[in-house]
Scaffold this active site. Structure first.
Site, PDB file in Angstrom:
ATOM      1  N   ASP A 173      18.236 -19.677  -4.856  1.00 18.63           N
ATOM      2  CA  ASP A 173      18.863 -18.362  -4.834  1.00 18.63           C
ATOM      3  C   ASP A 173      20.339 -18.465  -4.489  1.00 18.63           C
ATOM      4  O   ASP A 173      21.123 -17.555  -4.795  1.00 18.63           O
ATOM      5  CB  ASP A 173      18.127 -17.427  -3.868  1.00 18.63           C
ATOM      6  CG  ASP A 173      18.132 -17.909  -2.427  1.00 18.63           C
ATOM      7  OD1 ASP A 173      18.195 -19.125  -2.205  1.00 18.63           O
ATOM      8  OD2 ASP A 173      18.049 -17.060  -1.510  1.00 18.63           O
ATOM      9  N   CYS A 193      19.200 -20.405   7.286  1.00 21.25           N
ATOM     10  CA  CYS A 193      20.031 -21.510   7.735  1.00 21.25           C
ATOM     11  C   CYS A 193      20.966 -21.064   8.850  1.00 21.25           C
ATOM     12  O   CYS A 193      20.870 -19.949   9.355  1.00 21.25           O
ATOM     13  CB  CYS A 193      20.852 -22.052   6.562  1.00 21.25           C
ATOM     14  SG  CYS A 193      19.858 -22.454   5.101  1.00 21.25           S
ATOM     15  N   ILE A 202      13.549 -23.526   2.389  1.00 21.15           N
ATOM     16  CA  ILE A 202      12.465 -22.584   2.114  1.00 21.15           C
ATOM     17  C   ILE A 202      12.266 -22.407   0.611  1.00 21.15           C
ATOM     18  O   ILE A 202      11.152 -22.451   0.106  1.00 21.15           O
ATOM     19  CB  ILE A 202      12.761 -21.202   2.748  1.00 21.15           C
ATOM     20  CG1 ILE A 202      12.995 -21.338   4.261  1.00 21.15           C
ATOM     21  CG2 ILE A 202      11.627 -20.229   2.448  1.00 21.15           C
ATOM     22  CD1 ILE A 202      11.821 -21.844   5.046  1.00 21.15           C
ATOM     23  N   ARG A 256      20.629 -26.538   7.104  1.00 20.96           N
ATOM     24  CA  ARG A 256      19.637 -26.025   6.164  1.00 20.96           C
ATOM     25  C   ARG A 256      18.212 -26.027   6.719  1.00 20.96           C
ATOM     26  O   ARG A 256      17.745 -27.037   7.251  1.00 20.96           O
ATOM     27  CB  ARG A 256      19.651 -26.864   4.883  1.00 20.96           C
ATOM     28  CG  ARG A 256      18.774 -26.277   3.786  1.00 20.96           C
ATOM     29  CD  ARG A 256      18.732 -27.154   2.563  1.00 20.96           C
ATOM     30  NE  ARG A 256      18.027 -26.480   1.476  1.00 20.96           N
ATOM     31  CZ  ARG A 256      17.458 -27.107   0.454  1.00 20.96           C
ATOM     32  NH1 ARG A 256      17.543 -28.419   0.356  1.00 20.96           N
ATOM     33  NH2 ARG A 256      16.830 -26.426  -0.477  1.00 20.96           N
ATOM     34  N   ASN A 309      23.340 -18.053   4.628  1.00 17.59           N
ATOM     35  CA  ASN A 309      22.178 -17.946   5.502  1.00 17.59           C
ATOM     36  C   ASN A 309      21.368 -16.737   5.075  1.00 17.59           C
ATOM     37  O   ASN A 309      21.888 -15.619   5.065  1.00 17.59           O
ATOM     38  CB  ASN A 309      22.647 -17.788   6.963  1.00 17.59           C
ATOM     39  CG  ASN A 309      21.518 -17.381   7.893  1.00 17.59           C
ATOM     40  OD1 ASN A 309      20.364 -17.743   7.686  1.00 17.59           O
ATOM     41  ND2 ASN A 309      21.856 -16.625   8.927  1.00 17.59           N
ATOM     42  N   GLY A 310      20.106 -16.931   4.717  1.00 15.92           N
ATOM     43  CA  GLY A 310      19.264 -15.791   4.382  1.00 15.92           C
ATOM     44  C   GLY A 310      18.424 -16.032   3.148  1.00 15.92           C
ATOM     45  O   GLY A 310      18.251 -17.164   2.687  1.00 15.92           O
TER      46      GLY A 310
END
Length: 655
Positions: free
Chosen positions: A132, A2, A85, A82, A107-108
């Site tokens: 997550d 993101c 994923i 966003r 982000n990640g």
């Protein structure tokens, strides 16, 4: 994956600042837009115009829309864009809250989140989503800052504690995901990209001349916290940051340092055991990076790194599962490696997609790429990467694996041989140099001059040698060059005693991070998540750095462990090849082709602050006509810098 941003002011500010930052990074997250508006201890989630209706952020339903909050005075807030994923439904939307106290913009990907979630559930944590993101929040609540030690992946995130009125920000160990911030009395802002901070209208785009000098002279980008902008700092990889909104106290600390052994350390395993352990760790790194609720493909150049990834992906995926691979090709050019990429794609029964970047495409896309990349670059190889990521998105994929970091982990660049020889005992060094061939002494002498000798003579001599060896530096303004020649003093030639010390330096806030920045911007500009198993799996990295360099290089050939560990997953022709060119393009040919069109670019930018107009005009035709096919990375830097500066000035005028 993101885009994140935020701002907190002592005396409050117009919420429209956050809206402008969000619009500037829409490319990083077209699947959703979320805000958190903070006033004292009150935190109000606000959905943006790109938000899916009826989103749920972990505690509160998303009720108000951002237009209702335009020009509302607030004390602080988060922005989140966003790219969905994992947990792609509304439950994964951000900013997300946990325990009615903590809010996150993230982000990640933390790839081992299922295992962490199971551990947390055993400790009593409750979860309302499958994301997550919620696992990160629960881990922070359970373990505090030490939760970072458990994460395997790439990330940058900020957690707001609304009770304590504090921010906690962090970045992954090796810098896959970016994090920039501005801190001044009464004002703290952060974002995933420079352009997002500048879009706020609150920060001056004044350039840091030290960074400009390092770029032209040393080809260094972002090796220090203050990069190209005087008012923007970078949070280094492996660091976290704490900011107290009440006292305005900011603390930055390192939480991770890559451990490594020197060349004298004994090896406790047989060769067969080393290969088997490396193979198992490689497979695990790839396996957890296949976790996604969308299709995962791979970039493929035909070299060892990307072929190893594609081969392991095929091994791990079900036999009938489609595997898409993406390649840049240059038919008829010396740099073309399409034959090898097609061979690997056929071996892996992969669906191959190819793009053929050209000089005309480069010229057409130059300004867009410069804006997307956020900073100037070194070579047109980045344009090939940019074109591949565009192809990925055009084919409908959101996630690819890429081989960035393989050379830094396994010792794959030619100069690595010098540091490898340097750490060996005399007899071993002699044997390895004999294996290199008759040019070994000449090669070693050149590398010594490059990395040590020139700097031993002092900055005045070094500055003169550089200008003689790199004629393009004579085009820089004499005053500018002279004003910053003390920068030669910072080149510490004493820090690399053997291969592992050099590789660890490359992994830590230097060359690898610069490549990862290009990886991030090229992919995210096209709304694609790029996953790099070689660059962010700390368990794999720590294993490899627990081994001396003689396990990575043998008979003057690098990447020995990777080659042997990945052998079962690729055709023998690729396993045995020793002629890999690197990720190259017809760079010089392209520059010669577009040089007439570039004249207007230099006139439209502000580059003559740093280069001598008279000298550059006189040398233009010869300088922009580089001979041969060897790309030394010096000519394109002038082109890239002019294009980036032109875009920067244009964007600043529109703020």
């Amino acid at each position: 994956m993101c885009g994140i941003a935020g701002a907190f002011y002592r005396d409050g500010f117009d919420s429209n600042v956050l809206l402008k930052m969000s619009r500037r990074m829409q490319h990083r997250g077209p699947d959703g837009e979320g805000f958190l508006f903070v006033s004292n201890r009150e935190a109000t989630p606000v959905s943006g115009s790109d938000t899916t209706p009826n989103c749920f952020n972990g505690r509160f339903s998303w009720l108000p829309k951002s237009p209702e909050f335009q020009h509302k005075k607030i004390q602080g807030g988060f922005v989140h864009r966003r790219l969905a994923i994992i947990s792609t439904d509304e439950s994964g939307h951000q900013p997300m809250s946990y325990n009615d106290r903590y809010w996150i913009t993230y982000n990640g990907e933390v790839y081992n989140y299922p295992e962490i979630r199971t551990e947390l559930e055993g400790l009593g944590s409750k979860f309302q989503t499958e994301s997550d993101t919620e696992v990160i929040l629960a881990a922070y609540l359970q373990w505090g800052k030490s939760c970072l030690d458990r994460f395997n992946g790439m990330w940058s995130f900020v957690i707001f504690d609304r009770f304590e009125q504090t921010l906690f920000a962090t970045r992954d160990r090796f810098g896959v995901k970016p994090f920039y911030y501005h801190n001044s009395p009464g004002k703290f802002l952060f974002a995933s990209e420079y352009k997002v901070l500048l879009a706020s209208g609150e920060i001056s785009p004044q350039l840091n001349e030290n960074a400009v000098f390092d770029y032209f002279v040393f080809s260094e980008i972002e090796y220090e916290p203050k990069g190209f902008f005087e008012q923007i700092l970078e949070l280094n990889p492996g660091h976290h940051l704490s900011y107290d909104l009440k006292s305005e106290k900011l603390e930055v600390a390192r939480y991770y340092t890559l451990p490594f052994v020197d060349e004298s350390d004994a090896v406790k395993y047989s060769t067969a055991e080393l290969i088997e352990i490396t193979r198992s760790k490689l497979l695990e790194a790839v396996r957890i990076r296949l976790r996604a609720d969308v299709e995962v493909g791979s970039c493929l150049s035909g070299g060892l790194d990307s072929s190893a990834l594609v081969g392991m992906m095929r091994h791990l995926l079900p036999a009938n599962h489609p595997l898409h691979v993406f390649t840049a090709v240059f038919p008829g050019k010396e740099s073309d490696e399409s034959t090898w990429a097609r061979k690997m794609a056929g071996y892996a029964d992969a669906i191959s997609h190819e793009v053929e970047p050209t000089a005309e495409m480069l010229m057409h896309s130059l300004d867009e790429m410069s804006f997307a990349l956020d900073l100037p670059i070194w070579s047109t190889s980045t344009f090939a990467q940019f074109s591949v990521m565009k192809l990925v998105r055009e084919k409908g994929l959101k996630v690819v694996l890429d081989g960035q970091g393989g050379d830094e982990l396994f010792g794959g660049y030619a100069p690595h041989l010098y540091f490898f020889w340097k750490g060996l005992q005399k007899s071993d060094r002699k044997a390895e140099m004999l294996a290199f061939g008759e040019d070994a002494r000449k090669f070693k002498w050149r590398q010594w001059l490059r990395y040590e000798g020139v700097f031993r003579a002092g900055n005045t001599v070094a500055a003169g040698v550089y200008r003689k060896y790199f004629p393009g530096l004579n085009l820089l303004n004499q005053d500018f060059y002279g004003r910053h020649k003390s920068r030669f003093n910072k080149q510490d030639f004493r820090r690399w005693n053997d291969l592992n010390s050099r590789l660890a330096w490359e992994m830590d806030n230097s060359t690898l991070k610069s490549y990862l920045r290009c990886e991030d911007r090229c992919s995210m500009w096209h709304s694609v998540e790029s996953r790099t198993p070689f660059a962010d799996d700390h368990l794999l990295a720590e294993w490899l750095f627990s081994l001396p360099g003689k396990m990575k290089i043998a008979n003057s050939s690098g990447k020995v462990l990777l080659r042997e560990a990945a052998k079962p997953f690729m055709p023998n022709e690729i396993y045995a090849r020793k002629d890999k060119k690197g990720y190259t393009t017809p760079n010089n040919e392209w520059i010669r082709s577009i040089s007439p069109e570039l004249k207007s670019l230099f006139e439209q930018s502000d580059i003559y602050r740093f280069i001598d107009r008279k000298k550059f005009s006189a040398a233009y035709d010869s300088f922009l006509q580089p001979s041969g096919n060897q790309d030394d990375g010096r000519v394109f830097k002038f082109i890239s810098f002019a294009s980036w500066l032109k875009g920067l000035n244009s964007a600043s005028d529109k703020r």
